[in-house]
Scaffold this active site. Structure first.
Site, PDB file in Angstrom:
ATOM      1  N   ASP A 193       0.863  -1.184   0.000  1.00 32.06           N
ATOM      2  CA  ASP A 193       0.000   0.000   0.000  1.00 32.06           C
ATOM      3  C   ASP A 193       0.899   1.234   0.000  1.00 32.06           C
ATOM      4  O   ASP A 193       1.713   1.420   0.906  1.00 32.06           O
ATOM      5  CB  ASP A 193      -0.891  -0.021   1.245  1.00 32.06           C
ATOM      6  CG  ASP A 193      -1.920   1.092   1.278  1.00 32.06           C
ATOM      7  OD1 ASP A 193      -1.652   2.178   0.715  1.00 32.06           O
ATOM      8  OD2 ASP A 193      -2.999   0.901   1.877  1.00 32.06           O
ATOM      9  N   GLU A 219      -0.860  -0.713  -4.274  1.00 28.25           N
ATOM     10  CA  GLU A 219      -2.135  -0.076  -3.939  1.00 28.25           C
ATOM     11  C   GLU A 219      -1.958   1.403  -3.623  1.00 28.25           C
ATOM     12  O   GLU A 219      -1.044   1.793  -2.882  1.00 28.25           O
ATOM     13  CB  GLU A 219      -2.743  -0.797  -2.740  1.00 28.25           C
ATOM     14  CG  GLU A 219      -4.051  -0.241  -2.223  1.00 28.25           C
ATOM     15  CD  GLU A 219      -4.581  -1.053  -1.057  1.00 28.25           C
ATOM     16  OE1 GLU A 219      -5.254  -0.457  -0.182  1.00 28.25           O
ATOM     17  OE2 GLU A 219      -4.334  -2.273  -0.988  1.00 28.25           O
ATOM     18  N   GLU A 245     -10.755   1.802  -2.177  1.00 28.84           N
ATOM     19  CA  GLU A 245     -11.300   1.848  -0.821  1.00 28.84           C
ATOM     20  C   GLU A 245     -11.855   3.215  -0.474  1.00 28.84           C
ATOM     21  O   GLU A 245     -12.692   3.340   0.418  1.00 28.84           O
ATOM     22  CB  GLU A 245     -10.235   1.454   0.200  1.00 28.84           C
ATOM     23  CG  GLU A 245      -9.110   2.461   0.338  1.00 28.84           C
ATOM     24  CD  GLU A 245      -8.115   2.077   1.413  1.00 28.84           C
ATOM     25  OE1 GLU A 245      -8.133   2.695   2.486  1.00 28.84           O
ATOM     26  OE2 GLU A 245      -7.331   1.143   1.176  1.00 28.84           O
ATOM     27  N   HIS A 295     -11.589  -4.085   0.228  1.00 27.79           N
ATOM     28  CA  HIS A 295     -11.036  -3.421   1.402  1.00 27.79           C
ATOM     29  C   HIS A 295     -11.903  -3.763   2.607  1.00 27.79           C
ATOM     30  O   HIS A 295     -13.117  -3.901   2.491  1.00 27.79           O
ATOM     31  CB  HIS A 295     -11.050  -1.901   1.164  1.00 27.79           C
ATOM     32  CG  HIS A 295     -10.825  -1.069   2.380  1.00 27.79           C
ATOM     33  ND1 HIS A 295     -11.873  -0.607   3.168  1.00 27.79           N
ATOM     34  CD2 HIS A 295      -9.690  -0.574   2.942  1.00 27.79           C
ATOM     35  CE1 HIS A 295     -11.376   0.118   4.156  1.00 27.79           C
ATOM     36  NE2 HIS A 295     -10.060   0.164   4.045  1.00 27.79           N
TER      37      HIS A 295
END
Length: 395
Positions: A193, A219, A245, A295
């Site tokens: 991420d 991400e 998300e 998510h």
């Protein structure tokens, strides 16, 4: 079956000493979530969850939407979804309003399953009640050896994929990925991420580093609004690009999909509009040849709802499981979640197949009190003293 009452229970817990994990948004002190309970004249209760500003969720659900739902059949979630969207369109379409609808929608699917005596995954067309799941943690830690140990612990607990947070600085990022890779083992997957921290050129460089290490996906290297950056980056890297998300509803995901911005879309039933809307988002993704990896960063009700959804779609990839010591995940359910060999197992009980530990719910609800209190809640920050800003990615 008719809806008799609707209640939102806001929950909060505090990390010991106010020292939770550390990431680009600062030191997390606490966490919050909202449970949505839909009671019926048959005595059944549907469980849902919404992840947004808790005070807004409670206001929208109890003060605006509940009066329109009392006396209606909750086992027709698609019809109710359309009605609720019409009621909130003038101030909603995204954000707290759509998340509130999602909390109700999850509860409606739970009740439909209980009415029909079937699990939600079966109602949605799945052949088995399980799907892949990954461990989510591995935040900023000065000694990357601790990341290696944490990744190994998640694998020992039954996961085959782990997700970590980067975006601190170039040297740390590379060292951290290497540590997580060592801990997870070459036979397992590492997900990264990016925490919205990269420029386009630095993201392209990082994408090359991640691809060479076999990272499963990259991400959110950019904020969600920067769709053009995602579109520019995607053809320049050989690691799948993921986001979603922070978006809501079909309209938000359609925009990203049409732009060719992503390889993996990441809706969340408790944020993006419920199971009903996530099914529609998955259809859009499938038509574009994309996969779905949901998510989840709030609670076990949302996690289970996402897992039922992912288990039912042909392009379902995986679900996220918070592993930061979050009691909303670890303690909320009367029976613990089963995760083995990288999969979460849902069982064949009707609806979502879960019961809440009511003592835990009461304790966490009492800790929330009557309003949102100051603190760093990972996604929500209240009080200027908690709004620390990380140094620039490159000094």
């Amino acid at each position: 079956m008719k809806i008799q009452d609707i209640q939102v229970l806001n929950l909060r817990f505090d990390y010991a000493g106010g020292n939770g994990f550390r990431y680009a948004g600062g030191q997390v002190t606490s966490r919050v979530t909202s449970l949505v309970l839909v009671g019926t004249d048959t005595g059944e209760t549907g469980y849902g969850a919404a992840y947004s500003h808790p005070d807004l969720v409670k206001l929208i659900v109890e003060r605006h939407l509940a009066p329109h739902l009392i006396g209606h059949d909750p086992t027709e979630p698609e019809r109710l979804w359309s009605r609720l969207y019409e009621l909130t369109r003038w101030y909603g379409r995204k954000g707290a309003a759509l998340s509130a609808i999602g909390g109700l929608d999850i509860a409606f699917w739970d009740l439909r399953g209980k009415q029909e005596g079937a699990p939600v995954w079966q109602l949605l067309g799945a052949r088995r009640g399980s799907c892949p799941a990954y461990a989510s943690g591995l935040f900023w830690i000065d000694d990357v050896a601790e990341l290696e140990a944490e990744a190994a612990r998640h694998v020992a607990n039954g996961f085959r994929r782990v997700k970590m947070r980067l975006g601190r600085n170039p040297e740390y990022d590379v060292a951290a990925v290497d540590a997580a890779r060592r801990g997870a083992g070459e036979e397992n997957d590492v997900i990264v991420d990016g925490s919205h921290r990269y420029s386009l050129e630095r993201a392209a460089w990082m994408g090359g580093e991640l691809a060479s290490r076999g990272v499963f996906w990259f991400e959110e290297p950019f904020p969600p609004e920067e769709i053009d950056l995602y579109t520019s980056l995607r053809p320049r890297i050989d690691v799948p690009l993921a986001a979603g998300e922070n978006d809501f509803g079909v309209q938000g995901f359609r925009e990203m999909i049409r732009a060719g911005a992503l390889d993996i879309v990441q809706p969340d039933a408790c944020r993006a509009g419920g199971i009903t809307e996530c099914v529609r988002i998955a259809k859009l993704a499938q038509e574009a040849g994309l996969t779905v990896g949901t998510h989840t960063w709030s609670d076990a009700v949302a996690l289970v709802a996402n897992a039922h959804f992912v288990a039912s779609i042909r392009n379902g990839l995986t679900v996220e499981v918070d592993q930061t010591g979050n009691p909303f995940i670890d303690e909320l359910l009367a029976e613990s979640l089963t995760i083995e060999d990288g999969r979460i197992f849902l069982g064949d009980r009707p609806g979502l197949g879960i019961d809440l530990d009511l003592d835990v719910v009461r304790r966490l609800n009492a800790n929330y009190g009557d309003r949102m209190k100051d603190g760093n809640y990972s996604d929500l920050i209240f009080g200027p003293e908690y709004a620390s800003v990380a140094p620039p990615y490159e000094q």
